[in-house]
Each structure stands twice: as structure tokens, then as C-alpha cells.
Design a protein around this motif. Structure first.
Motif, PDB file in Angstrom:
ATOM      1  N   LEU A  12       0.812  -1.218   0.000  1.00 24.55           N
ATOM      2  CA  LEU A  12       0.000   0.000   0.000  1.00 24.55           C
ATOM      3  C   LEU A  12       0.850   1.275   0.000  1.00 24.55           C
ATOM      4  O   LEU A  12       0.368   2.344  -0.330  1.00 24.55           O
ATOM      5  CB  LEU A  12      -0.976  -0.029   1.171  1.00 24.55           C
ATOM      6  CG  LEU A  12      -2.038  -1.132   0.977  1.00 24.55           C
ATOM      7  CD1 LEU A  12      -2.830  -1.352   2.237  1.00 24.55           C
ATOM      8  CD2 LEU A  12      -2.961  -0.799  -0.189  1.00 24.55           C
ATOM      9  N   ALA A  13       2.125   1.157   0.358  1.00 21.77           N
ATOM     10  CA  ALA A  13       3.035   2.297   0.202  1.00 21.77           C
ATOM     11  C   ALA A  13       3.464   2.381  -1.252  1.00 21.77           C
ATOM     12  O   ALA A  13       3.525   3.458  -1.844  1.00 21.77           O
ATOM     13  CB  ALA A  13       4.252   2.132   1.101  1.00 21.77           C
ATOM     14  N   ASP A  14       3.750   1.223  -1.837  1.00 22.18           N
ATOM     15  CA  ASP A  14       4.127   1.174  -3.242  1.00 22.18           C
ATOM     16  C   ASP A  14       3.027   1.780  -4.096  1.00 22.18           C
ATOM     17  O   ASP A  14       3.276   2.526  -5.039  1.00 22.18           O
ATOM     18  CB  ASP A  14       4.350  -0.294  -3.624  1.00 22.18           C
ATOM     19  CG  ASP A  14       5.045  -0.423  -4.953  1.00 22.18           C
ATOM     20  OD1 ASP A  14       6.283  -0.413  -4.946  1.00 22.18           O
ATOM     21  OD2 ASP A  14       4.357  -0.498  -5.987  1.00 22.18           O
ATOM     22  N   ALA A  15       1.771   1.489  -3.736  1.00 24.88           N
ATOM     23  CA  ALA A  15       0.647   1.962  -4.528  1.00 24.88           C
ATOM     24  C   ALA A  15       0.429   3.461  -4.378  1.00 24.88           C
ATOM     25  O   ALA A  15      -0.207   4.093  -5.210  1.00 24.88           O
ATOM     26  CB  ALA A  15      -0.613   1.210  -4.108  1.00 24.88           C
ATOM     27  N   ALA A  16       0.941   4.043  -3.294  1.00 25.15           N
ATOM     28  CA  ALA A  16       0.690   5.464  -3.037  1.00 25.15           C
ATOM     29  C   ALA A  16       1.807   6.354  -3.549  1.00 25.15           C
ATOM     30  O   ALA A  16       1.683   7.565  -3.554  1.00 25.15           O
ATOM     31  CB  ALA A  16       0.521   5.692  -1.537  1.00 25.15           C
ATOM     32  N   LYS A  17       2.922   5.755  -4.005  1.00 25.38           N
ATOM     33  CA  LYS A  17       4.102   6.573  -4.241  1.00 25.38           C
ATOM     34  C   LYS A  17       4.007   7.436  -5.488  1.00 25.38           C
ATOM     35  O   LYS A  17       4.829   8.312  -5.683  1.00 25.38           O
ATOM     36  CB  LYS A  17       5.345   5.702  -4.302  1.00 25.38           C
ATOM     37  CG  LYS A  17       5.481   4.879  -5.554  1.00 25.38           C
ATOM     38  CD  LYS A  17       6.720   4.030  -5.434  1.00 25.38           C
ATOM     39  CE  LYS A  17       6.794   3.016  -6.535  1.00 25.38           C
ATOM     40  NZ  LYS A  17       7.709   1.932  -6.227  1.00 25.38           N
ATOM     41  N   SER A  47      13.508  11.598   5.863  1.00 22.51           N
ATOM     42  CA  SER A  47      14.452  10.800   5.106  1.00 22.51           C
ATOM     43  C   SER A  47      14.334  11.211   3.638  1.00 22.51           C
ATOM     44  O   SER A  47      13.446  11.991   3.281  1.00 22.51           O
ATOM     45  CB  SER A  47      14.166   9.310   5.276  1.00 22.51           C
ATOM     46  OG  SER A  47      15.285   8.568   4.848  1.00 22.51           O
ATOM     47  N   TYR A  48      15.253  10.684   2.830  1.00 22.60           N
ATOM     48  CA  TYR A  48      15.200  10.920   1.386  1.00 22.60           C
ATOM     49  C   TYR A  48      15.423   9.595   0.694  1.00 22.60           C
ATOM     50  O   TYR A  48      16.330   8.852   1.067  1.00 22.60           O
ATOM     51  CB  TYR A  48      16.270  11.926   0.957  1.00 22.60           C
ATOM     52  CG  TYR A  48      15.986  13.320   1.463  1.00 22.60           C
ATOM     53  CD1 TYR A  48      15.317  14.243   0.664  1.00 22.60           C
ATOM     54  CD2 TYR A  48      16.342  13.692   2.742  1.00 22.60           C
ATOM     55  CE1 TYR A  48      15.024  15.499   1.135  1.00 22.60           C
ATOM     56  CE2 TYR A  48      16.050  14.958   3.231  1.00 22.60           C
ATOM     57  CZ  TYR A  48      15.389  15.858   2.420  1.00 22.60           C
ATOM     58  OH  TYR A  48      15.086  17.112   2.903  1.00 22.60           O
ATOM     59  N   THR A  49      14.598   9.299  -0.299  1.00 24.28           N
ATOM     60  CA  THR A  49      14.786   8.062  -1.042  1.00 24.28           C
ATOM     61  C   THR A  49      15.776   8.307  -2.170  1.00 24.28           C
ATOM     62  O   THR A  49      16.052   9.460  -2.510  1.00 24.28           O
ATOM     63  CB  THR A  49      13.444   7.565  -1.605  1.00 24.28           C
ATOM     64  OG1 THR A  49      12.783   8.677  -2.189  1.00 24.28           O
ATOM     65  CG2 THR A  49      12.596   6.964  -0.523  1.00 24.28           C
ATOM     66  N   PRO A  50      16.328   7.244  -2.776  1.00 23.13           N
ATOM     67  CA  PRO A  50      17.343   7.442  -3.825  1.00 23.13           C
ATOM     68  C   PRO A  50      16.813   8.174  -5.062  1.00 23.13           C
ATOM     69  O   PRO A  50      17.584   8.488  -5.958  1.00 23.13           O
ATOM     70  CB  PRO A  50      17.782   6.019  -4.166  1.00 23.13           C
ATOM     71  CG  PRO A  50      17.448   5.218  -2.960  1.00 23.13           C
ATOM     72  CD  PRO A  50      16.211   5.831  -2.396  1.00 23.13           C
ATOM     73  N   ASP A  51      15.507   8.462  -5.142  1.00 21.35           N
ATOM     74  CA  ASP A  51      15.049   9.318  -6.234  1.00 21.35           C
ATOM     75  C   ASP A  51      15.097  10.786  -5.800  1.00 21.35           C
ATOM     76  O   ASP A  51      14.608  11.664  -6.500  1.00 21.35           O
ATOM     77  CB  ASP A  51      13.641   8.921  -6.718  1.00 21.35           C
ATOM     78  CG  ASP A  51      12.676   8.655  -5.578  1.00 21.35           C
ATOM     79  OD1 ASP A  51      13.039   8.939  -4.427  1.00 21.35           O
ATOM     80  OD2 ASP A  51      11.566   8.173  -5.835  1.00 21.35           O
TER      81      ASP A  51
ATOM     82  N   THR B 210       8.548   3.173  -1.179  1.00 20.78           N
ATOM     83  CA  THR B 210       8.163   4.503  -1.681  1.00 20.78           C
ATOM     84  C   THR B 210       9.107   4.995  -2.776  1.00 20.78           C
ATOM     85  O   THR B 210       8.841   5.995  -3.410  1.00 20.78           O
ATOM     86  CB  THR B 210       8.172   5.572  -0.569  1.00 20.78           C
ATOM     87  OG1 THR B 210       9.460   5.574   0.018  1.00 20.78           O
ATOM     88  CG2 THR B 210       7.143   5.291   0.474  1.00 20.78           C
ATOM     89  N   PHE B 211      10.212   4.300  -2.964  1.00 14.31           N
ATOM     90  CA  PHE B 211      11.186   4.722  -3.980  1.00 14.31           C
ATOM     91  C   PHE B 211      10.691   4.326  -5.366  1.00 14.31           C
ATOM     92  O   PHE B 211      10.249   3.204  -5.595  1.00 14.31           O
ATOM     93  CB  PHE B 211      12.528   4.064  -3.642  1.00 14.31           C
ATOM     94  CG  PHE B 211      13.512   4.042  -4.765  1.00 14.31           C
ATOM     95  CD1 PHE B 211      13.914   5.222  -5.373  1.00 14.31           C
ATOM     96  CD2 PHE B 211      14.044   2.850  -5.216  1.00 14.31           C
ATOM     97  CE1 PHE B 211      14.825   5.201  -6.413  1.00 14.31           C
ATOM     98  CE2 PHE B 211      14.954   2.822  -6.242  1.00 14.31           C
ATOM     99  CZ  PHE B 211      15.343   4.001  -6.842  1.00 14.31           C
ATOM    100  N   ASN B 212      10.743   5.273  -6.276  1.00 17.35           N
ATOM    101  CA  ASN B 212      10.318   5.010  -7.644  1.00 17.35           C
ATOM    102  C   ASN B 212      11.554   4.775  -8.514  1.00 17.35           C
ATOM    103  O   ASN B 212      12.292   5.713  -8.821  1.00 17.35           O
ATOM    104  CB  ASN B 212       9.519   6.216  -8.150  1.00 17.35           C
ATOM    105  CG  ASN B 212       8.989   6.015  -9.554  1.00 17.35           C
ATOM    106  OD1 ASN B 212       9.380   5.078 -10.246  1.00 17.35           O
ATOM    107  ND2 ASN B 212       8.111   6.896  -9.978  1.00 17.35           N
ATOM    108  N   GLY B 241      21.522  -1.113  -2.546  1.00 15.21           N
ATOM    109  CA  GLY B 241      20.767  -2.128  -3.286  1.00 15.21           C
ATOM    110  C   GLY B 241      19.699  -1.492  -4.160  1.00 15.21           C
ATOM    111  O   GLY B 241      19.514  -1.878  -5.317  1.00 15.21           O
ATOM    112  N   LEU B 242      18.994  -0.504  -3.614  1.00 14.04           N
ATOM    113  CA  LEU B 242      17.928   0.139  -4.385  1.00 14.04           C
ATOM    114  C   LEU B 242      18.484   0.811  -5.626  1.00 14.04           C
ATOM    115  O   LEU B 242      17.901   0.731  -6.708  1.00 14.04           O
ATOM    116  CB  LEU B 242      17.209   1.188  -3.519  1.00 14.04           C
ATOM    117  CG  LEU B 242      16.342   0.650  -2.384  1.00 14.04           C
ATOM    118  CD1 LEU B 242      15.793   1.795  -1.548  1.00 14.04           C
ATOM    119  CD2 LEU B 242      15.205  -0.195  -2.931  1.00 14.04           C
TER     120      LEU B 242
END
Lengths: 401, 468
Positions: A12-17, A47-51, B210-212, B241-242
């Protein structure tokens, strides 16, 4: 946390991103009362994701089961994506678990439409109310309202949420009709108008109703709309519905694609240029016509930012004297932002600014050079035809010999 | 030359005392060596002797704030720079801080920004881990700040986690909130902090989800979340890894052909979705009863009362004290007056539908009394959809608005009652506009009361005729 719940959370996090909005700012200052939990801030990214995107809120769908069939959406009913559904209590528990460990600023809850819009919206409402009333939660809550739900649910949602939003998704009714056949532009704008009216009334009466305002998201690149058309829509939304923000989300290829979509993503730069143009509209005194005139066939120049594009076409307005120009003129200089301009205005009262002074006021003091005058600098080459190329040329690394 | 030795860390009090002494003696910045306590003494400099009586140095507010921020900086040069600032502010350059292009102001401004950023990052990147001790839960975090910001950053956590027992351990000090006060303690080491927390796996999973992968941009991530913080961020372990898998995942998404849905089209569910309006008064009333009041006060929703398809529906303002206690509309003093007037006008109450524009009693508690408060226009609008749906279901031949609030709710805008008394159209609904019976109760003299009461009964007779 048990594995089953963690799996649901991932789905459900994947679906909301794919929703771009993550802001947790704009809420009134709040802190936890005795025995309470939570406060508001000016927007903290935990936090920050790799995108490169900020993780501020727990951004999840309540469920990704959906009766709608919107082509751009991975959760449409004809997609084969894995499905899951949270209970009201599960969402509350995950939010509190994450909040207590300082992972998040609050909750951004959206949902697929399962069973009916009203029942879905009412469950979302129960989550927001449960957090606030049963757990004394004073953190940030953003609810993505469902425009097809009955109006009383939006009225109730505003009592508990800091921000409400409805996604416009596509800039025109025609695109909506083609790619999201169950959605109606009238229902979406009706919900926005209702929310706007309630927020305005509550502010006037000093009551609490979605105090951080409302926002929306438009998907860029899934249909044929030009940048000028997108910005025209945003400009109208800012004026008519007093939106706090319009988010542009570059259409991103999704797993389980629909055949109604373009197979390739639009360049990410387009989204960036749209945000820049949006800023020029809202904070720099540019008009829609001025930005539209600096596009090529309605599309913003991907190579340079829209302010520079405008400046290159209006060289007669330059050079601008840093020591004499009005604020509005300085704001039009490429490379000078609002904060830098205000610093210039403060500093020049103490004596004429030279280039060395300017260098201390801005992070990148080279960018405005072709457009400004100081006692020791006179905009060089403003008439050169290759100015654009000179400004965009990337420094090439020298070969070692 | 003079030397000043200050205790390590953010030593605002020490700097203030030294500054006062230096200013009292008139020592210019160029003649001072600032040192950390315990460092070998500078042989060429005479140590500064404290002057407990040295007067306070008058400085602009902005300078005081700047000093309080910059003393937290790690750079040893901070005290010398601040002394320089104070000297210039008091020696002919009182407006120095207004000039952001001055090199000293620029440098101190940059140091202050670094401090503010580090405080902000500490607020963002502290990760608590739950520990259970003797059945009680505690939350403990390990964090390594770059500057001496622990005391400045702590109030944020106090205001946010008031209900929790939490501790933050750092190499330069620690702080604990016990529910009542912040207690600062000695430096700690990493192994004093808990090694893990069962929720971290779910958080890391959330982060990865949440990472695209179609939009990978590690440079932008590192700019906001520099590597030095990664060690204590549980989610950061997944980053390499991501990034490594991203290109393949994105390619897979682009190359994937559109597929036929494996499940049947839920056509019936989609059709059912359109019919979600409450189909009966009972359904609507259930919704109203379980919803929250839009006004302050209101202990319960007071629902409309009367038969479906009643000839006349009366809409009042809101339930009062009596109505709220009994849970029925028009049972208080105004309701009793309405009953009397209805009887005189030849209308049976049981044949009418009675309801209110606002379904909850808005009141302010003063002592034991609950004082009625008029609902605002915005509050009335919150209830409008319910009222409209209710009247659609009852479908009366005539809707009578009793008073200004009912008129506002039914018309969607303010309609002055005394000027427009009489027949009226509320959208598609035939209606009638008159005063609220509580108005009659409030009139001061008996003569006016009798006259207005007679007019009210006349209005009811006219309404009866219209609804016939």
C-alpha cells in the motif's frame, strides 16, 4: 510488527508513491498537550529516497482495491497488481508506531475506491478521528478526499485533517473522459469549490477546518496537453479554488501499464520546468501570457529555466542596475531569487554593491552576470546571438595527456 | 596580548562574561587569543581575569540572537569572530548587521545557517528505539551532531513526544525527558543505545517501497541526507541495493506489455457505487447520529421528527438545552409555544415534520448553565447537505423556515426575515418565511408579545392554506 502487516504496508506504500505531494507545512503551530503526542513543524523531511524525494509523511493507501479504471493509475480495476486492504485500526497503529520513533511528521492517507466512495471516505474519516480523539495525536494529517463521496464527508473530514486535497489528475475534461472514464471533472471541481468555501468561512470565523488549505495534483505527459495549457489550468485553480499548491507529477511508467498510455515517460525536466514556471506565476509577478510567450509551441524550453527563456526574449529590459533597480525589476533577473533580491535591497543601503559584494549575497553569482550592471561590471555580450548557447554550455573536463 | 580560556561546547555564559571583561578593559579583538580550557597556555599572552562587576554590553537584538546561535558552532574561531562583531557594533558601526555583504556578517551568517541546518537535521534524523524496562516503555536514540546543538534541539522533542519517556544520547552529552522536565547529562557512547527495534524492518520496507526506480537521483538525495548520517538511519542500509537494481526495474516497467486483466470486470459493483445516497430517513439519521458536531458543545444529534410526506415541514435553528437533554426537537419553551400556536392555527403537530437547520446544540458552559450560541453562517453550511437530503426524503408540500438561521440554511444565503415574511421559494421548494417562536419569548412587554403571537398564528394559518 507482524509480517502480514509489513507486507500490506509495502503493497500500500508502493501503490501510493505516484502521488507527488508530501508537504507537511502550513498547519497551525501545535504541540502535544499533557499526555499527548505530536506537534507540527515547518515541514521536516525525515528521510530521502534514492530518487531524491523527501519522506515526510507516512504516505499510504488505505486499500488499493478500486472500482475505477483510470488508465494512468496502477491501482485501476483492470490492473493485475497485488492488492491489500488495511483496517482502520491497522493504519492508526502503524502511524503511531512510526511517529513515536520519529520516522514521520504524520499521515498522508489516500485510498482506492472499494465498495463505494462514501464507505471508503468514511473509513478514512474514522482513521483521522481515531488518531486525533482517541490517541491525542497532534501531528500532521492530510486526507486525499474522494470527490465522488457525499458532501457531508468532506465537511466532516475538514474537522480532523490539516490539509484536504482532490487530485485533478488531468488538465482537461476531454483527457479525463478518455483516460479516467468514471471520473467527472465537474465532481472534482465541485469538491474543490466546496472545500475552498468551507476553509474560507472557517478562517473568517476563526474556526479549525483544514487549516493548511487544499492542494491538487496534475499528471504531466499522459495526454497531449501543452505546458501552457497545464499552467492555464493551474492559474485558474489558484484563483478560483485558492489552492495552496498544484503538484505536477511527471507521468511515470507504471508496472501493469494500460494500452491507452504513452509507453515512455516524459523527460523529468519537464516537471521541474513546470514547477519553476508555477513559482514565477505565484511569487515573481509574471503573468501567464508572459510565460506562454516564452515557450515554443506551448512547451517550456527544457534546456533553460523559464525565467532565463523570458529574459533572452526580452533583452531590451536588461541590463538591470543592481544598485538602482526596483524590486520587481531585480526579480526578473535570471539567477536572482526572492531571498537574494531582499538581501541586495538591504545591503545596497550601506553603499554601492560591487561584484565581490554580490558574490557574498548569492550562491551562484555568475548566473546573473550577463543581465546586470554594477560599478565594476557592465553586462557583457547581452546582444550576442549565441548568448543562450554560452549560458548553457557545460564545462568540459580536460583530458590528461 | 590577552588570552581567554573557555570550557568546551556551546559556552554562551562564558563568552558573555569574557566579553564584558574585555569591553570594560577596552581590549580590541586583534589583541585576544581565544582558547579551549585545558589547552596549553599561550606564553605571550596574559590570561584575562574575570571582572564580576563589568557592565553588560548593549547590543542590538539581532546581534544577541546571532551570538546565541554561533556559539554552538564547532569552529574554534567562533569566539574571535563574535568579539570582532561586538567590537565593531560598539565602535561606530551600529548598523553593521543590516549589511549582509560585509565579509564578517556574511561569515557569521553562514555559520548561523549551518547551526540551524544541523538542528533541523537532528530533528529529522534522530531515530528512537523502543526498550521495555520493568513493564514500562522508553524510547532511546543515538545521534552524532556536528555542532554543540543538543540543548537547542531538545525542546522540539519535548513538545512532540510529551507522553513518552525518551532519551537522546550523543558523544557530547545526553538528554532525557521523563514526562515533566528535560535533564541534560554526560556524554555517552554508541553501545549504551539499544541495538535495534522490531518496527525498523517495517519502516525500512516502507522506505524501499516509496522509492520510484524510474526516477533515480542519488546526488539529490545525498545533498539533503549526507552520508555521515547514514550509519544511524536504519533505512539507509537499503540505499546501495535500491540504486543498483533501479535501472533494471525501470526497464522492466517500460518494456512490460499491457496485459489483459485476469479478473472479470466488476460491472455490478461499479453500478452499485452510484447508488450511495441514503435511501431512507432512517439511513440518513444513522449517518447524522454517528457523525461529529460541527459546532462547539452539542452532546448528541437531535434528529427530525414526523411522518414521511408530511404536508408541512418546519425548520428551526438548532436544538436547545431541553431538546439536547431529551433528544427530540421542539420540546423546550419555544417548542411548547409552537405547539400552542399550531393548535390555534388548526394544525396537528403529529401531522407535521419538525427539524432544525443545525442538528447539534451549540452552547457555552458558564457555571451550571449551558448558554445558547447562535451558529455562524459557516457552521450552518456544514449541515446543509443533511438538511437538503432530509427534506428531499420527507418531500413536504411546504417548507416553513422559522427564523433567520433556518432561512439561511434553506436559501443558501442570508434572507432578512422581517422584510420578507410570507411565502418564499427555497430553490425548488415552495416555502414560507416567519419568525422563530423563541423570538416571541424574548419580547419584553406583554402587549408586543400578544401582537406578535397573533401575527405568528396568522402566518401558520397562511402556511396551512398553502400546503392544503
Amino acid at each position: 510488527m507482524d509480517d502480514r502487516l509489513a507486507t500490506k504496508l509495502r503493497i500500500l506504500a508502493d501503490a501510493a508513491k505516484y502521488d507527488a505531494s508530501c508537504a507537511s507545512s502550513g498547519a497551525p503551530k501545535r504541540r502535544a498537550g499533557p499526555g499527548g503526542l505530536g506537534s507540527t513543524s515547518n515541514g521536516i523531511c525525515h528521510s530521502y529516497t534514492p530518487d531524491g524525494r523527501c519522506v515526510s509523511l507516512l504516505k499510504i493507501l488505505m486499500t488499493n482495491y478500486c472500482l475505477f479504471d483510470c488508465a494512468y493509475c496502477v491501482n485501476r480495476r483492470s490492473s493485475n497488481t497485488p492488492r491489500a486492504r488495511f483496517t482502520v485500526e491497522e493504519v492508526i497503529a502503524v502511524t503511531l508506531d512510526f511517529y513515536k520513533r520519529n520516522y514521520i511528521e504524520g499521515l498522508f492517507l489516500s485510498s482506492g475506491i472499494a465498495r463505494s466512495p462514501d464507505r471508503t471516505m468514511e473509513d478514512m474519516l474514522r482513521i483521522a478521528r481515531g488518531l486525533r480523539r482517541d490517541h491525542g495525536f497532534a501531528g500532521y494529517i492530510h486526507l486525499k478526499t474522494i470527490p465522488e463521496a457525499s458532501p457531508w464527508l468532506i465537511e466532516q473530514a475538514g474537522l480532523w485533517a490539516d490539509r484536504l486535497s482532490v487530485n485533478l489528475e488531468l488538465p482537461s475534461a476531454a483527457s479525463l473522459g478518455r483516460l479516467a472514464p468514471e471520473k467527472s471533472a465537474a465532481a472534482i471541481e465541485g469538491a474543490m469549490a466546496q472545500t475552498r468555501a468551507r476553509i474560507a468561512e472557517a478562517r473568517e470565523e476563526r474556526r479549525r477546518f483544514a487549516p493548511a488549505g487544499q492542494s491538487t495534483q496534475v499528471i504531466v505527459g499522459a495526454d497531449v496537453a501543452t505546458d501552457t495549457e497545464l499552467l492555464t489550468t493551474s492559474d485558474r485553480l489558484y484563483r478560483e479554488h485558492r489552492l495552496a499548491r498544484v503538484y505536477y507529477s511527471a507521468f511515470s511508467p507504471i508496472p501493469e501499464p494500460s494500452s491507452a498510455l504513452p509507453p515512455e515517460a516524459p523527460p523529468l525536466g519537464r516537471e521541474n520546468r513546470l514547477y519553476q514556471a508555477d513559482w514565477l506565476l505565484r511569487s515573481y509577478g509574471f503573468t501567464l501570457a508572459e510565460i506562454a510567450a516564452a515557450t515554443e509551441g506551448g512547451m517550456l524550453d527544457l534546456g533553460i529555466d523559464p525565467k532565463l527563456a523570458w529574459a533572452l526574449r526580452h533583452r531590451e529590459r536588461f541590463p538591470v542596475d543592481v544598485n538602482r533597480a526596483r524590486r520587481s525589476e531585480l526579480l526578473r533577473v535570471p539567477g536572482l531569487g526572492i531571498r537574494v533580491v531582499d538581501r541586495i535591497l538591504a545591503a545596497r543601503r550601506h553603499g554601492a554593491l560591487r561584484l565581490a559584494d554580490l558574490a557574498r549575497l548569492t550562491r551562484n553569482s555568475r548566473r546573473p552576470l550577463p543581465f546586470i550592471v554594477t560599478p565594476d561590471h557592465r553586462a557583457p555580450g547581452l546582444d550576442r546571438l549565441d548568448l543562450r548557447a554560452r549560458l548553457t554550455a557545460k564545462p568540459r573536463q580536460l583530458e590528461l595527456f | 596580548m590577552r588570552s581567554v580560556a573557555l570550557r568546551a561546547g556551546a559556552n554562551l555564559a562564558g563568552f558573555r562574561a569574557a566579553l564584558r571583561a574585555l569591553m570594560a578593559e577596552g581590549v580590541p579583538p586583534a589583541e585576544v587569543v581565544w582558547q579551549e580550557e585545558g589547552a596549553p597556555a599561550d606564553l605571550h599572552a596574559r590570561p584575562l581575569v574575570p571582572h564580576p562587576e563589568a557592565p553588560a554590553v548593549p547590543l542590538p537584538r539581532a546581534a544577541v540572537d546571532l551570538i546565541a546561535t554561533v556559539v554552538m558552532h564547532r569552529a574554534p574561531e567562533r569566539y574571535a569572530r563574535l568579539h570582532d562583531l561586538c567590537w565593531r557594533l560598539t565602535h561606530g558601526e551600529a548598523a553593521l548587521l543590516d549589511d549582509p555583504s560585509d565579509p564578517l556578517v556574511h561569515r557569521l551568517g553562514a555559520m548561523a545557517r549551518e547551526i540551524r541546518r544541523e538542528i533541523h537535521k537532528m530533528h529529522a534524523f534522530v531515530r528512537f528505539r523502543r526498550v521495555e524496562e520493568a513493564g514500562l516503555e522508553r524510547y532511546v536514540a543515538w545521534f552524532e551532531p556536528e555542532h554543540f546543538i543538543l540543548e537547542a534541539a531538545a525542546p522540539f522533542f519535548r513538545d512532540r513526544f510529551r507522553a513518552l519517556d525518551w532519551t537522546i544520547l550523543t558523544p557530547v552529552g545526553s538528554v532525557r525527558w521523563n514526562g515533566e522536565s528535560l535533564a541534560f547529562g554526560p556524554p555517552a557512547t554508541r553501545d549504551e543505545a539499544p541495538a535495534g527495534d522490531p518496527v525498523e524492518a517495517a519502516w525500512t520496507g516502507y522506505y524501499a517501497a516509496t522509492f520510484n526506480p524510474a526516477r533515480v537521483n542519488p546526488a539529490r538525495m545525498r545533498q539533503e541526507m549526507p552520508r555521515r548520517y547514514w550509519r544511524d538511519l536504519p533505512e539507509a542500509a537499503t540505499i546501495p541495493g535500491l540504486i543498483a537494481e533501479a535501472p533494471a526495474r525501470a526497464r522492466e516497467m517500460i518494456e512490460k506489455e499491457a496485459e489483459m486483466p485476469r479478473k472479470r470486470d466488476p460491472a455490478r459493483a461499479v453500478a452499485a457505487m452510484a447508488e450511495q445516497r441514503p435511501a431512507s430517513l432512517a439511513e440518513l439519521n444513522a449517518i447524522i447520529a454517528r457523525s461529529d458536531p460541527f459546532v462547539e458543545g452539542g452532546t448528541r444529534a437531535v434528529l427530525g421528527e414526523g411522518p414521511d410526506h408530511a404536508a408541512i415541514a418546519f425548520v428551526g435553528e438548532q436544538p436547545g438545552d431541553q431538546e439536547d437533554s431529551q433528544g427530540r426537537p421542539f420540546v423546550g419553551p419555544a417548542g411548547q409555544l409552537l405547539d400552542r400556536a399550531l393548535a390555534e392555527a388548526g394544525i396537528g403537530r403529529a401531522a407535521c415534520y419538525l427539524t432544525n437547520a443545525v442538528k447539534h446544540f451549540k452552547f457555552r458552559q458558564t457555571g451550571k448553565r449551558r448558554l445558547h450560541q447562535t451558529p455562524t453562517a459557516g457552521e450552518v453550511r456544514h449541515y446543509r447537505w443533511w438538511l437538503e437530503t432530509e427534506l428531499d426524503l420527507v418531500a413536504p408540500r411546504l417548507t416553513v423556515a422559522l427564523g433567520a438561521t433556518a432561512a439561511l440554511a434553506l436559501a443558501g444565503r442570508a434572507v432578512p426575515v422581517t422584510k420578507n415574511r410570507g411565502p418564499w421559494r427555497f430553490g425548488d421548494r415552495p416555502g414560507y418565511l416567519t419568525v422563530h417562536p423563541s423570538y416571541l419569548l424574548r419580547l419584553p412587554d406583554a402587549e408586543a408579545k400578544a401582537r406578535e403571537y397573533a401575527r405568528f398564528v396568522e402566518d401558520l394559518r397562511a402556511a396551512r392554506a398553502l400546503a392544503a
